[in-house]
Enzyme design. Sequence first.
Site, mmCIF file in Angstrom:
data_model
loop_
_atom_site.group_PDB
_atom_site.id
_atom_site.type_symbol
_atom_site.label_atom_id
_atom_site.label_comp_id
_atom_site.label_asym_id
_atom_site.label_seq_id
_atom_site.Cartn_x
_atom_site.Cartn_y
_atom_site.Cartn_z
ATOM 1 N N HIS B 265 26.281 40.830 135.109
ATOM 2 C CA HIS B 265 25.893 40.740 136.488
ATOM 3 C C HIS B 265 24.781 41.311 137.086
ATOM 4 O O HIS B 265 24.295 40.938 137.983
ATOM 5 C CB HIS B 265 27.198 41.301 137.406
ATOM 6 C CG HIS B 265 28.442 40.374 137.038
ATOM 7 N ND1 HIS B 265 29.466 40.796 136.623
ATOM 8 C CD2 HIS B 265 28.751 39.053 138.018
ATOM 9 C CE1 HIS B 265 30.558 39.733 136.556
ATOM 10 N NE2 HIS B 265 30.062 38.694 137.311
ATOM 11 N N ASP B 289 35.111 36.713 141.802
ATOM 12 C CA ASP B 289 35.706 37.859 141.504
ATOM 13 C C ASP B 289 35.003 38.934 142.349
ATOM 14 O O ASP B 289 35.372 40.229 142.113
ATOM 15 C CB ASP B 289 35.548 38.039 140.094
ATOM 16 C CG ASP B 289 34.067 37.870 139.471
ATOM 17 O OD1 ASP B 289 33.202 38.096 140.378
ATOM 18 O OD2 ASP B 289 33.716 37.453 138.263
ATOM 19 N N ASP B 361 26.900 30.960 140.370
ATOM 20 C CA ASP B 361 27.750 31.412 139.339
ATOM 21 C C ASP B 361 28.897 30.735 139.064
ATOM 22 O O ASP B 361 29.761 30.995 139.011
ATOM 23 C CB ASP B 361 28.089 32.950 139.532
ATOM 24 C CG ASP B 361 28.330 33.729 138.502
ATOM 25 O OD1 ASP B 361 28.358 33.233 137.272
ATOM 26 O OD2 ASP B 361 29.034 34.735 138.723
#
Lengths: 545, 498
Positions: B265, B289, B361
């Site tokens: 990340h 998430d 993403d």
Amino acid sequence: MELTRRELVAAFLGSAVAASACKRESAPRAPIPGAVVDRAVELGHRLRGGPLPRAEAVEPVDVLVVGGGVAGLSAAWRLKGAGVKDVRVVELEAEVGGTSRSGRNAVSAFPWGAHYLPAPLEDRGPVVRLLREMGAVAGVDAQGLPTFEEELLIQEPDERLFYQGHWYEGLYLRVGATPEDLAELARFDARMNAFAAARDAKGRKAFAVPTALSSDDAEWTALDALSMAEWLTREGFRSARLKWLVDYACRDDYGAVSEHVSAWAGIWYFAARQNGQGERSEGFLSWPEGNGRLVQQLASSLPPGAVSRDVLAHTVTPGEQGCRVDALDARTGQPRAFQARQVVLACPRFIAAHVVEPWRRERPSWLGAFSYAPWVVANLTLSSPPASRGFPLAWDNVFYESRSLGYVVATHQLLRQDERGPTVLTWYLPMAGADVKAEREKALSASYADWEALVMADLRPAHPGISAQAQRLEVQRWGHAMVRPTPGFVWGPERRAAAQSLGRHLHFAHTDLGGLALFEEANWFGVKAAERVLAELDVRSESWL
Amino acid sequence: MNKTLLYITVIVIATCGLVYELVVGALASYLLGDSITQFSTVIGGYLFAMGIGSYLSRYIDKGVAQRFVEVELAVALLGGLCAPLLFLTFTLTDLFHVALYGSVIVIGTLVGLEIPLLLRILKDQLKFKDLVSQVLSLDYLGALAASVAFPLLLVPKLGLVRTSLLFGILNAGVGLWSTWLLAPLLGNPLRLRVKAVLLTVLLVVGFVLGDRLTTFYEDQLYADDVVHASSSPYQRIVLTRGKRGFSLFLNGNLQFASIDEYRYHEPLVHPAMIRAGKVEHVLILGGGDGLAAREVLRYPEVRSVTLVDLDPAITGLATRYDELARLNGHSMTDGRMRVVNADAMRFLTEGTQRYDVVVVDFPDPNNFALGKLYTTGFYKLLKKRLSPDGVAVVQSTSPLFARQSFWCVEATLKAAGFWTQPYHALVPSFGEWGYVLVAHEAPGFHRPLPEGLRFLDMATLEALSQFPPDMGPMPAEVNRLNNQVLVHYYEAEWRRWN
């Protein structure tokens, strides 16, 4: 005659579908709500009745276009482009578009007929002009060839084939193909690529879109004399899978099997819309409503009020100064009459022969050469996409063992990742038998309940459980959906004779004049008729053709 | 009647009975997590069902031997197939709980019938006290054998599917040899024999194919303990916890492991953030998430973060599941966050607001629906929504495992008119991972990296855009809606590694 369910399915779709559908039929289900939605049959048959009333008052107009299908709208579009103001289009149906009509419900727009347009190979002609007007042309590449907006090109996966319980990618049945089958396919592709690349001494493509731009050299036009099936045999093609592919192509574009299609037309399908390397330039353009989107573009280019719907033109009488056109208001039955300086009669030959007054007295000699395949198109609304085994849901979904052409998914082109949710499937059945009259009677004799049984019997083997997802079914029967390019027709004398204007005031336009029932042909003949009108009206405008 | 053979029969029956119970219990723990609950309910339900079976045995009056053989064959069928069928139910339907407790009750009932029926068959051969003592002691002995063999031998060597099939075969064997053993008491042993043989053949075929079945199911199996599992209309969501922290799987594919997710990340977010002209309004597509959002929210200039994820189940989990919320720094409940559960493609089509930074993403392009999100068609929509001096970043699969796929994404972004900067980072849980930074024009550097990063510093960042030869640029076609070449590249390349 009462048929059992199984006999009905066998009669329309073939015994393989009857066997596998009836095997899977479980408990009887509640009927799917729906209807047969066409009405043209009753309206059209009024033309054949006795003398119709004539109006006293005559509406004067510069140009009257009779018929609001693609040919008629293209003619009006061309006239508008040349600045001709006083143009009227009369259409017998409640909506314009002819066999390119579309519908819409809460789920999606969907086609009632033609549903795609092969992306034009070259940056010229009226079709590219129209596409550019609607913002579909993205630009031209380094070779000057047109490129199209990505979201309009048919998204992958575009085609799949159902065979014995499983879906496979593409339209050629590769599974289980022998080396001989594949060798024949490769040889066939090579032959078609050579035909696609072939040009005559004048630089014309041997097989071009529209057909009018094709070479008229006997080297290729001689192929029109024999059937596609005969050509395959003559050239030593024996693979059943290849024969299936060729038959599929002929049924898809011409509504007939290869035995009843000329070899020239059969080859045209594979050769005209590619560049000779087997590449179909950018592929196919499509919209949820199919070619209804093109109809909408043509119609929206016309001034408000230019199109009158529900007008049944029944008699066109050519005169010294123009033509008188007698019509009925299809809703009220009131007679109407027009006096037009120029008329474009944009309807098929079998109608024109009834409508043009002198032809009623003396049947035109070319009429017998034109034959038309009936089609049935059904739109089935589903609560969710159909589940299937094997290759995933594609745009075009074809059943190898059925006489139908399978179905197209109306929501395929939506820009979205999440493909769940309701959708509409458009199911196509060309009535491809040799005797078009018998086929037409067969299509018209089946009831809504019969069509429901037929459509579901066709879908059920590939999608068990689809009955529970079905929400609504609408069925459109087209008595004369497609002109058939039977052997000898495309390059025969009748087609060209029928395209000749009658005097200086009456011109003809329709896809049947090209011999192939395709958007490009209808558009070409519409524009061409309009340009004859422009010449008669002394309006100078550079040709769009 | 040969007593030794009868005693062996008892041991086999007892072992099989316990093995089914253990198989079902273990399967429920694997697939649903929370092993204490699963084992308690499965064992309790199974014992209760055995009680039902024992009770029902009183209604069998005639042909006890015949019924005994039939019960053996039924147990062989249902017990033997319980693991593959339960896996199948779990994979294909939402009815797993129904199937789980249904099989516990049915198998338990049948097993409960076995011993009472056997006792009645043997009652004329032995004194009552000897009968009870011998049969029950052997029953418990069989149970011991099963409970020792199950974790030490059966699961490690055979796996659950083949264990259940193997004991189904043994059970069918008991049925078969009982037709000889009890022949004097049976009316027509031949029919039972044929049934027993057919059943054995079926189970043996299943056992031989068991390896392939297991490969099919193994996507559903996790090395660590499952701490959360749920199904949404879009995907199966599983959180596991093990020695290396916890991990999120969507449809069996690892999304992150808490031990090294920062290595994924930080490179995903910060190169774009430090090179964008402004970072006031940030859009995250995918990333439900909340971990990318955590990195974005490190910058005080950020005024709004819009997170678009299709699945409310995953954004809900990231918001409410304590451990996940702790890991994402409670980003989902930050005042600057706006969570939109929508189709990303439709979101881009339908709105007009421009964003300073866009983080793309998405899951890897392993099907046509996901493949659409990597096309020029999608990237042109993205370009319209990116501020003039904005920067976007696209997670682009592994340049090592799927080299042509990675460069296809890069070529596609270029074809959509973007300036591109490909780079990569090593994430041990994933392997070498790739990203492409994009902008309308080559951006400068506008702000420093935030404090507190564990992986990225400026020197590391520079090194990330160096590609060793085995990951370096290679020719690839542009991925378009009407060719979807990327899905084909991706499938072919990953097949080589799996």
